[in-house]
Write an enzyme that holds these catalytic residues in place. Structure first.
Site, PDB file in Angstrom:
ATOM      1  N   SER A 265      38.041  30.955  31.546  1.00 49.00           N
ATOM      2  CA  SER A 265      37.888  32.020  32.541  1.00 49.00           C
ATOM      3  C   SER A 265      36.622  32.823  32.289  1.00 49.00           C
ATOM      4  CB  SER A 265      39.089  32.961  32.474  1.00 49.00           C
ATOM      5  OG  SER A 265      39.025  33.707  31.268  1.00 49.00           O
ATOM      6  N   LYS A 266      36.288  33.651  33.279  1.00 50.83           N
ATOM      7  CA  LYS A 266      35.129  34.542  33.141  1.00 50.83           C
ATOM      8  C   LYS A 266      35.288  35.404  31.895  1.00 50.83           C
ATOM      9  CE  LYS A 266      33.258  38.623  35.490  1.00 50.83           C
ATOM     10  NZ  LYS A 266      32.299  38.960  34.465  1.00 50.83           N
ATOM     11  N   ARG A 267      36.529  35.820  31.632  1.00 49.19           N
ATOM     12  CA  ARG A 267      36.767  36.676  30.466  1.00 49.19           C
ATOM     13  C   ARG A 267      36.389  35.967  29.157  1.00 49.19           C
ATOM     14  NH1 ARG A 267      42.311  38.352  30.687  1.00 49.19           N
ATOM     15  NH2 ARG A 267      42.046  38.203  32.940  1.00 49.19           N
ATOM     16  N   ASP A 270      32.675  36.198  28.874  1.00 45.47           N
ATOM     17  CA  ASP A 270      32.232  37.540  28.481  1.00 45.47           C
ATOM     18  C   ASP A 270      32.531  37.791  27.005  1.00 45.47           C
ATOM     19  OD1 ASP A 270      31.486  37.889  31.068  1.00 45.47           O
ATOM     20  OD2 ASP A 270      33.233  39.082  31.659  1.00 45.47           O
TER      21      ASP A 270
END
Ligand code: GLU
Length: 514
Positions: A265-267, A270
């Site tokens: 995921s994007k998380r 990041d």
């Protein structure tokens, strides 16, 4: 007769395209080219509630940046099956949904949101799967339970409705997935999906099947998350009587977090510092940035190569493939069934390999810009810049790192790696440096060979071993402990500059160490 291979990438414009989606597009592209077929882009925007402005343009720009060019469809010029955006095809779905209703494969349902909710609550209370299906449909407000007159009255009154697919009860639906082999679902695990709404919009399921049929798609290659929808799609092909033209299905494995548990995921990006999107995206509502490979300094060739290897392998040791080589090597039977773990170090490694492959001429403008940006009051010859590129290329993973790794070619060091000085500086060094300077001064043609010979001579004279001085000498010339071959650096900065750096260092470091 075998049909011409036609595949599609069918994204929904609901936000930035995840790299998992880019990989789906890539595998479709590779498959089409491998089989001399067509690859088209279709935009699936029937769910207006999820539409995000700019997402379609983002998807096309990403594919173009990566060189995943379609032969027809949105962004690449209309082909014979235009339009390629489902909202622009809206009127044509009605005919197909009517065909299903007339043949008894679909029905109108007038249940309100409250009635649906009440049904769910009721079923939950009795511990039954809360779904609209062969069992529950008999007690709901639909054209199977209401009289024909009542149905017509509601339609004439323009009461809102949906059209649902009438699933057969307890039927085993089997099909052969190109990646997973035979898969089977029982219709008692499924529900009567909505195919169409009274606003005239089809849902994904109907539009997807109708368009794949009309666009003569032969292979549906898509993410694993669509596997549970496939039995419904198979049933739709049957209901339409298109079974002999049903495409083959290939459901690609998920892209997993680096740790392997769950979808990437994007998380995760990041958290671990890598992009999960092809190019930067700024959310139009929140202004939140989703960072992209392009802006992070990845080369498109590297992204293609790394994505190809997330879920596929060629069965050989070869790891570096350009797009044309991937086309040759690709096949669906080498795509794995299990999820592919994302490895950010491997991603970086791929980029490093492609940075190394860049010609000096390609890299030179990046360095030239950095030199200008540094605001030095000295100009450097194009040839000098090229040579620096050729020496430093091996050391960097991203082109934007080039200045960091090459600034000492342009600016004499003013600070020196302290650890190396501490470890390697000795009483013998000041004399050695004096001899080195005088040896260098005597060289007429200052090349890496003559410089190295002069260096060896000074070492011997002062009874110092190369292993005790080479790294220190590197720090004296460049300030840092690692880099390209040292005498190449000396030769490139030249005799005068090398001598001046040794003189500077000997003064500065002597002062510090005494
Ligand atoms: N529109 C679907 C998506 O957003 C396409 C699924 C399919 O390829 O059938 O992924």
């Amino acid at each position: 007769m075998d049909r011409r291979v036609r595949v599609r990438f069918a994204p929904s414009p609901t936000g930035p395209l995840h790299i998992g989606g880019v990989r789906t597009a890539l595998y479709n592209y590779l498959f089409a080219h491998k089989h001399g077929g067509d690859f088209l882009i279709r935009i699936e925007d029937t769910d207006q509630t999820r539409f995000v402005p700019g997402a379609e343009e983002y998807i096309i720009e990403s594919l173009k940046w990566l060189g995943i060019e379609a032969s027809e469809g949105i962004g690449f010029g209309d082909g014979p099956f235009a339009p390629y955006r489902q909202s622009d095809r809206k009127p044509m779905y009605k005919t197909y949904v009517m065909q299903l209703i007339e043949a008894g494969h679909a029905y109108y349902a007038f249940d309100t949101a409250d009635e649906l909710e009440a049904m769910r609550e009721r079923l939950k209370a009795s511990n039954v799967d809360a779904k609209y299906d062969a069992i529950t449909r008999g007690s709901m407000k639909n054209s199977l339970t209401l009289s024909e007159d009542e149905v017509n009255r509601r339609l004439l009154n323009e009461e809102p409705y949906v059209v649902r697919f009438k699933l057969p009860r307890k039927e085993e639906i089997k099909f052969e997935d190109e990646i997973r082999g035979w898969v089977s679902f029982n219709t008692n695990q499924m529900d009567d999906k909505v195919l169409y709404k009274s606003d005239g919009m089809p849902t994904y399921h109907l539009a997807n099947v109708v368009d794949d049929y009309l666009m003569q798609i032969t292979h549906v290659i898509r993410g694993e998350e669509w596997l549970p929808s496939a039995p419904l799609h198979v049933l739709l092909y049957r209901a339409f009587g298109w079974e002999n033209l049903m495409p083959k299905f290939a459901h690609l494995p998920l892209l997993l977090k680096p740790e392997g548990n769950g979808k990437l995921s994007k998380r995760d990006g990041d958290r671990l510092g890598f992009p999960v999107f092809p190019i930067n995206w700024i959310d139009p509502n929140t202004q939140e940035l989703s960072s992209g490979y392009r802006e992070a300094g990845y080369l498109p060739e590297a992204v293609i190569n790394l994505l190809a290897f997330l879920g596929w392998n060629p069965g050989t040791q070869q790891e570096l493939f350009d797009l044309a080589e991937l086309v040759q090597a690709f096949s669906l039977d080498r795509v794995s069934k299990s999820g592919a773990k994302f490895d950010q170090n491997k991603a970086k490694w791929f980029n490093q390999q492609y940075v190394r492959k860049l010609s000096d001429e390609n890299l030179a403008p990046v360095l030239q810009a950095a030199v200008l940006n540094a605001g030095l009051n000295q100009t450097f010859a194009a040839e000098f810049i090229l040579k620096v590129c050729s020496l430093v290329k091996e050391k960097i993973s991203f082109t934007k790192e080039i200045w960091e790794y090459s600034k000492y070619f342009f600016i004499a060091p003013s600070e020196y790696d302290e650890q190396v000085i501490k470890k390697k500086w000795s009483d013998k060094i000041p004399n050695l440096l004096t001899d080195l300077i005088s040896n260098f001064e005597q060289i007429e043609a200052f090349t890496h060979e003559t410089a190295e010979a002069a260096y060896q001579e000074a070492l011997a004279k002062n009874d110092v071993l190369g292993k005790d001085f080479l790294q220190l000498f590197r720090v004296i010339l460049t300030g840092v402990a690692g880099g390209p071959p040292l005498f190449e650096i000396a030769a490139l900065v030249g005799k005068k500059e090398s001598i001046s750096r040794i003189t500077n260092a000997s003064v500065k470091i002597s002062q510090k160490t005494s």
